[in-house]
Structure formats: C-alpha cells, structure tokens
Design an enzyme around this catalytic site. Sequence first.
Site, PDB file in Angstrom:
ATOM      1  N   THR A  78       0.816  -1.220   0.000  1.00 28.32           N
ATOM      2  CA  THR A  78       0.000   0.000   0.000  1.00 28.32           C
ATOM      3  C   THR A  78       0.847   1.266   0.000  1.00 28.32           C
ATOM      4  O   THR A  78       0.494   2.264  -0.624  1.00 28.32           O
ATOM      5  CB  THR A  78      -0.913   0.021   1.255  1.00 28.32           C
ATOM      6  OG1 THR A  78      -1.768  -1.104   1.187  1.00 28.32           O
ATOM      7  CG2 THR A  78      -1.742   1.271   1.337  1.00 28.32           C
ATOM      8  N   ASP A 105       0.276  -7.187   4.723  1.00 25.99           N
ATOM      9  CA  ASP A 105      -0.438  -8.481   4.827  1.00 25.99           C
ATOM     10  C   ASP A 105       0.496  -9.648   5.157  1.00 25.99           C
ATOM     11  O   ASP A 105       0.169 -10.483   5.984  1.00 25.99           O
ATOM     12  CB  ASP A 105      -1.194  -8.787   3.526  1.00 25.99           C
ATOM     13  CG  ASP A 105      -2.407  -7.888   3.334  1.00 25.99           C
ATOM     14  OD1 ASP A 105      -2.747  -7.141   4.269  1.00 25.99           O
ATOM     15  OD2 ASP A 105      -3.022  -7.932   2.254  1.00 25.99           O
ATOM     16  N   ASP A 137       1.532  -6.533  -4.462  1.00 24.41           N
ATOM     17  CA  ASP A 137       0.745  -6.601  -3.228  1.00 24.41           C
ATOM     18  C   ASP A 137       1.363  -7.767  -2.460  1.00 24.41           C
ATOM     19  O   ASP A 137       1.648  -8.818  -3.047  1.00 24.41           O
ATOM     20  CB  ASP A 137      -0.715  -6.900  -3.580  1.00 24.41           C
ATOM     21  CG  ASP A 137      -1.611  -6.959  -2.353  1.00 24.41           C
ATOM     22  OD1 ASP A 137      -2.529  -6.134  -2.261  1.00 24.41           O
ATOM     23  OD2 ASP A 137      -1.407  -7.856  -1.496  1.00 24.41           O
TER      24      ASP A 137
END
Length: 343
Positions: free
Chosen positions: A14, A91, A58
Amino acid sequence: MKNPKVLIIYTGGTIGMINDPETGALKPFDFEHLYNSVPELKQFNYKLEAHSMKNPIDSSEMNPSIWADIAKTIFDNYSEYDGFVILHGSDTMAYTASALSFMLSGIKKPVILTGSQLPIGQIRTDGKENLITAVEIAGKLDPAGEPMVQEVAIYFEFQLHRGNRTSKQSTSNFDAFISYNYPLLAEAGVTIEFNHAALLRKGFQKLEVFSNFNTKVGLIKLYPGMPVAAYAPIFDLSKTEGVVIESFGNGNTFSSTELENKIDSYIKAGGLVLNITQCGKGSVAHGKYETSMMFVRLGVIGGYDITSEAAITKMMYVLGRFSDRDERKQHLQKNICGEFTQI
Ligand code: ASP
C-alpha cells in the site's frame, strides 16, 4: 563520524500504491512516485539510495523466491550500507520478516521492514512517519559505535518489533502489528527509546545467506469437531516433509485415534511435526495437561511461544538446509535468532 548510508528496498504494498483511474482499485506504482512523495527524506544527513524490485507486488503475492531476491540484494550490498529498509505490504510482512531472519544468518546490521495502512500519497497517510523513522533507526549506532539494531525488525506506528515475533493484528488501525510474546525493541516518541535488553546481540558473526527453502510444509489448525479424515492427506511424505499444528491453549488436542495414527506413521516415516499454540499470547507446555500427552508420546516437537509465521518459515528453512532427520529436529528445537522463549 561519517554519515550513515541506508539502502531502501521497495517490494510493493500500500505504501507505494495509487488508485487505478479506470477501476478505482489500488495497484502498485513505480518507486519514483514514493521517493518524490517524501521530500522530507532529503533533509536527513544520511546517504540514501533506493532499489526497487523488478515487479512491485501486493504482499499477498509474496513467495520464497522473492524472499531469496531480497536476501541477495542485502547480501550484495552488505558491506556498502549501514542499514536496510524494506518497504513491504503489511499483509505478509510478518512472514517476510520471519523468513529473512532465518535466511540472513549472522546479520549484524539493521534490516527494518515497514509499510503503511494508507498509500503515501494520501493526506492522512501513516506511510511517511513509518518510512522516515525506519530510515532513522536503520542508521542508528549504539554507544559502542556498533549498529543499534543487529537483526530483522518491523517498524510500524511508533513501535519497533523483532521481525520473527510479529503478527498482523489489524486491517483498520494504524498499529497493524503486535508482538504478543516479546517486548518492543524500541518506541518512537519525542525521541526513539531503545529497549537495549531486548535487542539481539550474538557476538562476532559473518553474514551468510541461505535461501533454498523447502516449501513442503503443511499447517493444520485444530478445532472442536474437525473431520480428521479431511486433513489426513497432509501427513503424506510425498506432499509434506514437515507439518505445523496449531493446537489449543498450552499445546493441547482432542483425543483421536485417527489423528494419533496419522501423526505416528508420518513421524516414523521421517516427517517432522511442530506443535504451536493458536493463542496469540503464551506458550506450548507439553505435559502440563493430559491432553498434550499424545504429542509427547508421538515425538512431536513443542514450539513454545513461536508465531505461526515464524514456525512455517523456520520449518521451510530447516527442511531446506538439512536433510538428516535428527539434524532437522535439533534445529527446530533450537532458538536460532530469538524466535521463541524456552520455558
Ligand atoms: N494488501 C496490502 C499488502 O499487503 C496491504 C498493505 O500494504 O498494507 O500488500
């Protein structure tokens, strides 16, 4: 004293994402955007250099081959820099931090992972503070002139954690990480206060990278009423060479002849089973309750208070590095780089 030299390695997440103008979804942007978005970095008396991985991702796309690329980048640049900051999605950051702690054996310089919950271009971003303080920590020396942090750590929301002790605890708050079973390495307020007693110190060591992880690792989380047969295929040596079991409380299980037989034949055939607790805080204590005696009888290894992220990556490391069963077992039982507290 010379100005510290820090290498920032951008992997994605992010912190460096922008909104796709067509779909509105967040997607990785190129690293230049990130660097230009934090002009404050130019005010440091540090020498900063940046390296972007070829394809920023990501962090859900993270895998052992990218861990190996990150470890190699650190190894190749080790003598040239005083510290390293890795920008990474939150994550899977705890997995990457754990994996790197095992891959970078003998590390004596700071490797600080950070990221953010809001993209760095957004007005309320947490990314700027995270990046700026991570860089500052990566260049800090202790009173003896040695690197203050000599291990892999995560900096997020004013807190510095030992990397292989962390878990992601929140998708909504800025303090995304928690170390349930280990004190903070530092807290950033008006000044950065280091917890010297908690920092890893291992004496003289030479950096060696071992990145040939063996991913034949299974993970089972026990729950009341689970249909053991559905999980039986995991105890098949052609599919896994090690299984991590997330058990109840202090390492306890329900009674099941089916589960007992499966684990027994798996271990006798050469498989390794590591028992960890599904509680965040606390430790496996084999033999404390009758309900953990099955694991003791079978020769299952107790993982104390290790996180699942560290247990899985440690298993991948140990299976990749050693082929002899006893040697594998011995290393799983050993505290390699501060990943558990023995009770
Ligand atoms: N999905 C993002 C990632 O882990 C979330 C983040 O960056 O924090 O890459």
